[in-house]
Design an enzyme around this catalytic site. Structure first.
Site, mmCIF file in Angstrom:
data_model
loop_
_atom_site.group_PDB
_atom_site.id
_atom_site.type_symbol
_atom_site.label_atom_id
_atom_site.label_comp_id
_atom_site.label_asym_id
_atom_site.label_seq_id
_atom_site.Cartn_x
_atom_site.Cartn_y
_atom_site.Cartn_z
ATOM 1 C CB THR A 228 32.277 39.547 49.940
ATOM 2 O OG1 THR A 228 32.097 38.823 51.147
ATOM 3 C CG2 THR A 228 33.449 40.500 50.118
ATOM 4 C CB THR A 238 38.459 38.211 47.555
ATOM 5 O OG1 THR A 238 37.048 38.331 47.754
ATOM 6 C CG2 THR A 238 39.173 39.287 48.361
ATOM 7 C CB ILE A 314 34.339 37.394 41.166
ATOM 8 C CG1 ILE A 314 35.194 36.795 40.045
ATOM 9 C CG2 ILE A 314 34.877 38.776 41.545
ATOM 10 C CD1 ILE A 314 35.210 37.641 38.781
ATOM 11 C CD GLU A 315 31.272 36.739 47.230
ATOM 12 O OE1 GLU A 315 30.959 37.942 47.269
ATOM 13 O OE2 GLU A 315 30.467 35.807 47.409
ATOM 14 C CG ASN A 316 34.614 42.632 42.810
ATOM 15 O OD1 ASN A 316 35.677 42.036 42.647
ATOM 16 N ND2 ASN A 316 33.823 42.955 41.796
#
Length: 600
Positions: A228, A238, A314-316
């Site tokens: 992200t 996240t 998934i948003e690292n």
């Protein structure tokens, strides 16, 4: 003048440096990290060390390097097989890696196996490539290391690079807001289309391939791995799923009660900080709260939700180092395999319940709740507002110092528009592109083999306004008004009937009801109905109007009432001619009628 001179000196000094170095050097400071998951990295002398590990966690391999490494791994393991699932717009193969301890490699074997099937993909936004390197390490440790038991829990489908063309549009200037890898791919594909806006319209080779995989293999969990952008915070991994305001409530409950606690625990144990999907309400920091958006099914995880396929986004966090993000993804995927295997029976029950739920109406639009939900404990990063010497505006800078905040959670899960569900929809044969897309989605259809007359309900566009520029290559509607009426139509062979009582019934409604933001109508696939192609000359209109008024007293009365109530109409010959033309049988009865009929 002294202050201006120092500013100019700073800018000139930046211009003398390589741009890629500038982007990394001027990023906000980040918190030191030494998580236990670093132990996952093998020695550089290991035969199966990945390019990511060889580079000290700074680089990610090219498409060619990736596939050479994975093909070598597959040749050395009886538990891996590689299949092409499509070809990109530039002609590259989109590859799928299958991992099965039972060597179940066919779609029939995998879809009927007693083990769950997990599909995880990387590189749908090709610069956000963490999942590729994490997946390579995980498959290495499963087939060449000590983690073969993971395949006792589940079979795996792994797409290392979905947006293969975007991946190869690689440079050190790919994503200025992201801390590594050194060379990154591009967000969109070779046609500049965003794959994670394509799940309903299916315009890209990558998402067409995903739809094919989902329909063919029938996975039990779908994980889409991103990185992200946005505001800073302590969380490094996240992720989210449709928790409320969706189409699969039992699946949402399973993900909340079984999946999330175990995955969060594993990440925390390995030194990572898991969190929910985070979007700053004010677009800068979280002082005004976090927004939990209701995404439409054009996105991967909400497409999964409407299909009753458990789906995770998934948003690292882009400001965390690449190595930290990749290792966090590895831990996530490993625990996902264990959790799904452990709770598979209850997951199957949740999926079946959602597939069989009653469906009298379908929500087509969500809005924010009237009041925020409870505040959340937010692990933030300290920030301050600074006035720009360049623009004079204030902007947020991040200090790299951890803080804990209480921030409101703004939920966008309030149903604001819904439509009743008919028994079936009918699509005429001439709209073959739409029929083909329905087929690609896996929606059941009955095909007419001979012409048929039928009375159906249709929507007509009364007023509309188009957007000023294309979105994802298509012209969408900014606003419109509809009316509904029944018409008898003659449908030609090849026309289809789409029953709504089927596993993908909600998806059919979302695609075919014009009020849905992801309907084929709103995406512009029926825009040609807005063009009027026949007309009537004035020298015909004048005698025809005189004849009509002489023969129809009711028409005469309505005409006088129209003039009396609308001064603009009374003064406009064009509007008068138009009004009379619409009263004649010569007027195009199909104009602005959306050609999807409802059978009740």
């Amino acid at each position: 003048m002294k202050k201006l001179s120092s500013t100019l000196f700073f800018i000139l000094s930046l211009l003398s440096l390589p741009i890629a170095a500038i982007a990394q050097d001027i990023m906000p400071p980040y918190l030191p990290w030494n998580g236990k998951s670093k132990q996952l990295i093998v020695e550089k002398s290991n035969e199966w060390v990945t390019p990511f590990e060889l580079s000290d966690g700074l680089e990610s391999p090219s498409y060619e390097e990736t596939m050479i490494w994975i093909e070598k791994l597959a040749r050395n393991s009886a538990y891996l097989e590689i299949n092409s699932i499509g070809k990109s717009e530039q002609g590259r193969q989109i590859q799928l890696v299958i991992a099965s301890k039972d060597q179940d490699f066919t779609a029939e074997e995998l879809s009927t196996s007693k083990k769950p099937l997990i599909l995880f993909q990387a590189g749908i936004h090709a610069g956000e490539i963490d999942g590729k390197d994490a997946g390579m390490m995980l498959l290495r440790d499963i087939t060449q290391g000590s983690k073969i038991d993971l395949l006792d829990h589940a079979n795996l489908l792994f797409i290392p690079i979905l947006n293969v063309d975007g991946h190869e549009r690689k440079s050190e200037y790919g994503r200025v807001n992201q801390r590594g890898p050194k060379v990154m791919g591009w967000r969109t594909n070779a046609q500049n289309l965003n794959l994670n806006r394509d799940y309903t319209k299916l315009e890209t080779a990558g998402v067409q391939a995903i739809a094919k995989v989902i329909n063919k293999y029938d996975p039990d969990l779908y994980i889409d791995i991103h990185v992200t952008d946005g505001a800073d915070y302590q969380y490094d991994v996240t992720y989210g799923f449709v928790e409320t305001g969706g189409y699969s409530p039992e699946i949402s409950n399973w993900l909340s009660s079984h999946f999330k606690p175990e995955v969060d625990g594993a990440l925390s144990d390995q030194g990572h900080i898991p969190g929910p999907l985070l979007f700053a309400a004010n677009g800068e920091d979280f002082t005004e709260g976090n927004i939990a958006f209701s995404f439409s099914p054009r996105f991967s995880h909400t497409y999964g939700d409407i299909r009753h396929l458990p789906a995770i986004l998934i948003e690292n966090h882009s400001l965390k180092p690449f190595e930290q993000r990749v290792l966090g993804t590895y831990v996530f995927l490993e625990q996902a395999i264990k959790t799904v295997g452990k709770h598979f029976a209850s997951l199957q029950k949740a999926i079946e319940s959602d597939q069989n739920q009653s469906m009298e109406s379908v929500v087509v639009k969500y809005a924010f709740r009237d009041t925020p939900a409870d505040s959340m404990d937010f692990l933030g990063i300290a920030s301050k507002k600074v006035t720009s010497e360049i623009t004079g505006n204030e902007y947020v800078t991040w200090k790299g110092e951890p803080i804990t905040q209480q921030v409101p959670s703004l939920l966008m899960d309030k149903a604001s528009a819904s439509v009743p569900v008919p028994k079936a929809y009918w699509i005429p044969a001439e709209w073959s592109e739409v029929i083909h897309k329905m087929e690609e989605h896996g929606i059941e259809m009955e095909v007419l083999d001979e012409a048929r007359e039928i009375q159906l309900e249709f929507s007509k566009v009364e007023e509309f306004k188009m957007v000023s520029q294309p979105y994802e290559g298509l012209m969408r509607f900014q606003s419109f008004e509809l009316s509904k009426s029944y018409r008898k139509v003659r449908l030609q062979p090849g026309s289809v009937r789409v029953k709504t009582k089927q596993a993908l019934g909600e998806l059919a409604v979302i695609l075919l009801e014009p009020e849905s933001v992801d309907s084929f109508f709103q995406w512009g696939y029926f825009n040609s109905i807005l063009s009027q192609t026949e007309y009537m000359e004035t020298y015909i209109m004048e005698p025809l109007i005189s004849k009509m008024l002489a023969e129809d007293s009711d028409l005469n009365k309505r005409f006088e009432e129209k003039k009396a109530s609308n001064a603009d109409f009374a003064k406009s010959p064009r509007q008068i001619y138009r009004w009379f033309y619409e009263q004649t049988p010569y007027f195009d009865q199909n104009w602005k009628v959306i050609p999807v009929g409802r059978e009740w």
